[in-house]
Design an enzyme around this catalytic site. Structure first.
Site, PDB file in Angstrom:
ATOM      1  N   LYS A  39      19.990 -11.560   3.914  1.00 52.28           N
ATOM      2  CA  LYS A  39      19.612 -12.722   3.100  1.00 52.28           C
ATOM      3  C   LYS A  39      20.814 -13.621   2.963  1.00 52.28           C
ATOM      4  O   LYS A  39      21.957 -13.156   3.008  1.00 52.28           O
ATOM      5  CB  LYS A  39      19.152 -12.271   1.705  1.00 52.28           C
ATOM      6  CG  LYS A  39      18.220 -13.249   1.045  1.00 52.28           C
ATOM      7  CD  LYS A  39      16.819 -13.093   1.584  1.00 52.28           C
ATOM      8  CE  LYS A  39      15.847 -14.008   0.917  1.00 52.28           C
ATOM      9  NZ  LYS A  39      14.455 -13.657   1.277  1.00 52.28           N
TER      10      LYS A  39
HETATM   11  P1  NAD Z   1       9.613 -23.007  -2.390  1.00 50.16           P
HETATM   12  O1  NAD Z   1      10.910 -23.598  -2.739  1.00 50.16           O
HETATM   13  O2  NAD Z   1       8.820 -23.562  -1.255  1.00 50.16           O
HETATM   14  O3  NAD Z   1       8.636 -23.050  -3.679  1.00 50.16           O
HETATM   15  C1  NAD Z   1       8.998 -22.543  -4.932  1.00 50.16           C
HETATM   16  C2  NAD Z   1       8.043 -23.073  -5.998  1.00 50.16           C
HETATM   17  O4  NAD Z   1       8.405 -22.516  -7.258  1.00 50.16           O
HETATM   18  C3  NAD Z   1       8.124 -24.591  -6.181  1.00 50.16           C
HETATM   19  O5  NAD Z   1       6.844 -25.071  -6.572  1.00 50.16           O
HETATM   20  C4  NAD Z   1       9.114 -24.739  -7.337  1.00 50.16           C
HETATM   21  O6  NAD Z   1       8.943 -25.965  -8.051  1.00 50.16           O
HETATM   22  C5  NAD Z   1       8.715 -23.550  -8.193  1.00 50.16           C
HETATM   23  N1  NAD Z   1       9.794 -23.087  -9.070  1.00 50.16           N
HETATM   24  C6  NAD Z   1      11.137 -23.112  -8.849  1.00 50.16           C
HETATM   25  N2  NAD Z   1      11.780 -22.609  -9.921  1.00 50.16           N
HETATM   26  C7  NAD Z   1      10.827 -22.246 -10.816  1.00 50.16           C
HETATM   27  C8  NAD Z   1      10.866 -21.661 -12.096  1.00 50.16           C
HETATM   28  N3  NAD Z   1      12.029 -21.339 -12.690  1.00 50.16           N
HETATM   29  N4  NAD Z   1       9.682 -21.398 -12.725  1.00 50.16           N
HETATM   30  C9  NAD Z   1       8.515 -21.715 -12.124  1.00 50.16           C
HETATM   31  N5  NAD Z   1       8.415 -22.285 -10.921  1.00 50.16           N
HETATM   32  C10 NAD Z   1       9.562 -22.536 -10.274  1.00 50.16           C
HETATM   33  O7  NAD Z   1       9.889 -21.444  -2.193  1.00 50.16           O
HETATM   34  P2  NAD Z   1       9.008 -20.369  -1.417  1.00 50.16           P
HETATM   35  O8  NAD Z   1       9.504 -20.284  -0.023  1.00 50.16           O
HETATM   36  O9  NAD Z   1       7.553 -20.621  -1.687  1.00 50.16           O
HETATM   37  O10 NAD Z   1       9.467 -19.031  -2.149  1.00 50.16           O
HETATM   38  C11 NAD Z   1       8.906 -18.633  -3.388  1.00 50.16           C
HETATM   39  C12 NAD Z   1       9.176 -17.148  -3.589  1.00 50.16           C
HETATM   40  O11 NAD Z   1       8.588 -16.413  -2.508  1.00 50.16           O
HETATM   41  C13 NAD Z   1      10.646 -16.749  -3.612  1.00 50.16           C
HETATM   42  O12 NAD Z   1      10.823 -15.671  -4.504  1.00 50.16           O
HETATM   43  C14 NAD Z   1      10.904 -16.286  -2.191  1.00 50.16           C
HETATM   44  O13 NAD Z   1      11.999 -15.386  -2.098  1.00 50.16           O
HETATM   45  C15 NAD Z   1       9.583 -15.605  -1.890  1.00 50.16           C
HETATM   46  N6  NAD Z   1       9.293 -15.468  -0.466  1.00 50.16           N
HETATM   47  C16 NAD Z   1       9.226 -16.550   0.367  1.00 50.16           C
HETATM   48  C17 NAD Z   1       8.924 -16.389   1.707  1.00 50.16           C
HETATM   49  C18 NAD Z   1       8.754 -17.550   2.646  1.00 50.16           C
HETATM   50  O14 NAD Z   1       8.306 -17.327   3.784  1.00 50.16           O
HETATM   51  N7  NAD Z   1       9.037 -18.778   2.263  1.00 50.16           N
HETATM   52  C19 NAD Z   1       8.721 -15.096   2.217  1.00 50.16           C
HETATM   53  C20 NAD Z   1       8.793 -14.008   1.357  1.00 50.16           C
HETATM   54  C21 NAD Z   1       9.073 -14.218   0.023  1.00 50.16           C
END
Ligand code: NAD
Length: 432
Positions: A122
């Protein structure tokens, strides 16, 4: 040193540099599963540490040209045993070495559960991407890439999108890496645009996997996803795709949120109207056709399926007794604390853990890597069918361990992941 003087192998004497609450959560989960498995102490201790951790700091120029700021970035590789390491890069204001280390450990289990030939990694940069222009983000990304260039590569460590990063950021990493090597190296990242060798279906893959797990959990409990009320915290890459796909399958998405707060309509939200609002206003705030709800209030709304898909540490001992869903599917990494886990378990709420539920992203990243190596690209339908197939298989394997060992799904998923890593490590032995 005599045995009596030797500190226990499993209790670090001094905190490590990466010792933070999130790292401790990852270790407490590992410890619980390792204990139940009777894991060999030497291997257990080995798995508690990142194999490589790089911390970098670098300057970047703001758009006014005169201001130069210094930021800190990380890249951590937890386990190099299984093949190249794999894991996202996150841009967030509170990223730390401990957070990235915990996330790299979870990536190891995720890849092992899905039977992918990768170890966990990561990365992250401590910035708030919402306060930066696109050109500032590009300069930060290019400099971060050049700082970590020696540790990444298609056969070493392959970054992907995570919180605050997207396919454009991956395209900048690819370009910077390729410029410095002198030839195009599309395999250095996954989650890149299709025009650069990305995979169809990658952008929605994590959300699609989350919904596949929700469907399997419903089936197991004798419920149907169709007609179920779904609440999603975080309407970004993962949450947006999960909400869209769940709605497409007939679920009623009643609440979603972003960093500023959420919107709620018990009759079901009009998702296309929400998307149009976001396209114009960037945030959900002010959306006129639904009730406003806070991020903490949203988690307590009555529903069948709750999907935290934003940030870590959202469901803790302070709100676990007020969570009002039947199934909690962890789209985000680390949204549930250890204490909350036991409260939810006692209350009969089924928790599909992050290392299984959000593994769809790394699975299609693996498909992207395979397609790139072969220069033979699959249709979106092929990608989605193979993804659902692997997610269903993994869910059923984890469920079988859970029923056989009489443990919750998180412990079962950990046991499954650790077991695969254990066998690989045993075969390779200790060098030298
Ligand atoms: P992203 O940045 O595309 O979206 C995150 C969303 O959460 C946005 O709508 C943002 O405004 C909101 N957000 C940010 N801080 C916040 C808070 N304190 N409270 C509430 N909402 C909040 O990110 P993503 O890629 O969708 O990732 C989201 C989660 O999923 C993370 O924990 C990430 O590690 C996990 N994840 C992502 C992927 C991927 O393929 N992108 C894969 C596995 C896990």
């Amino acid at each position: 040193m005599a045995d009596a003087e030797r500190p226990s192998a499993l209790e670090p004497i001094d905190p490590y540099e990466w010792d933070t609450p999130m790292y401790r959560l990852a270790i407490a989960q590992l410890d619980a599963a390792a204990e139940l498995m009777g894991l060999d102490d030497n291997l257990w201790e080995r798995l508690r540490h990142p194999q490589r951790a790089q911390v970098v700091s670098f300057p970047f120029r703001r758009d006014d040209y005169r201001t130069v700021e210094t930021v800190v970035g990380y890249r951590v590789q937890h386990l190099l045993t299984m093949g190249p390491t794999k894991g996202g890069v996150r841009y967030a204001p509170d990223v730390s070495l401990g957070e990235v280390t915990a996330l790299s450990i979870w990536m190891t289990w995720k890849c092992a559960i899905m039977n992918l030939p990768f170890g966990g990694a990561k990365g992250g940069v401590r910035i708030d991407p919402t306060n930066l222009s696109k050109s500032e983000l590009q300069r930060i990304t290019r400099r971060y890439t050049s700082e970590i260039i020696e540790v990444i590569g298609p056969e070493r460590d392959i970054p992907a999108p995570d919180l605050g990063t997207d396919m454009q950021v991956m395209a900048w990493i690819l370009d910077t890496y390729s410029q410095q090597k002198g030839f195009a190296v599309p395999g250095v990242v996954t989650g890149k645009p299709v025009e650069l060798g990305g995979s169809e279906g990658r952008a929605e893959a994590t959300g699609r996997g989350v919904v596949a797990c929700a469907v399997e959990a419903c089936r197991h409990l004798g419920m149907a996803l169709e007609g179920s009320r779904v609440v999603v915290q975080g309407y970004g890459n993962v949450g947006h795709a999960a909400a869209q796909i769940a709605s497409h399958l007939g679920a009623r998405v009643i609440a979603v949120s972003d960093a500023k707060g959420g919107v709620y309509d018990p009759k079901g939200l009009d998702l296309p109207a929400l998307d149009a609002w976001i396209a114009e206003h960037r945030f959900l705030e002010g959306y006129p056709d639904a009730e406003a709800v806070s991020n903490s209030g949203l988690l307590e709304l009555p529903c069948e399926i709750l999907i935290p898909a934003a940030v870590q540490n959202q469901i803790t001992e302070t709100n676990a007794d007020r969570i009002a869903c039947k199934i909690l599917v962890e789209g985000a990494n680390g949204p549930t604390s250890l204490e909350a886990d036991s409260v939810l378990c006692e209350r009969g709420i089924t928790v599909v853990p992050d290392i299984l539920a959000n593994a769809g992203g790394v699975t299609v990243s693996y498909f992207e890597w395979v397609q790139g190596l072969q220069q033979f690209f699959w249709s979106e339908e092929e990608v989605n069918t193979r993804l659902i197939d692997l997610m269903q298989r993994a869910f059923r394997e984890v469920m079988a361990v859970s029923e056989h060992e009489k443990v919750d799904l998180r412990t079962a998923a950990l046991m499954r992941g650790i077991d695969r890593v254990k066998e690989a490590k045993r075969r390779r032995g200790v060098f030298p």
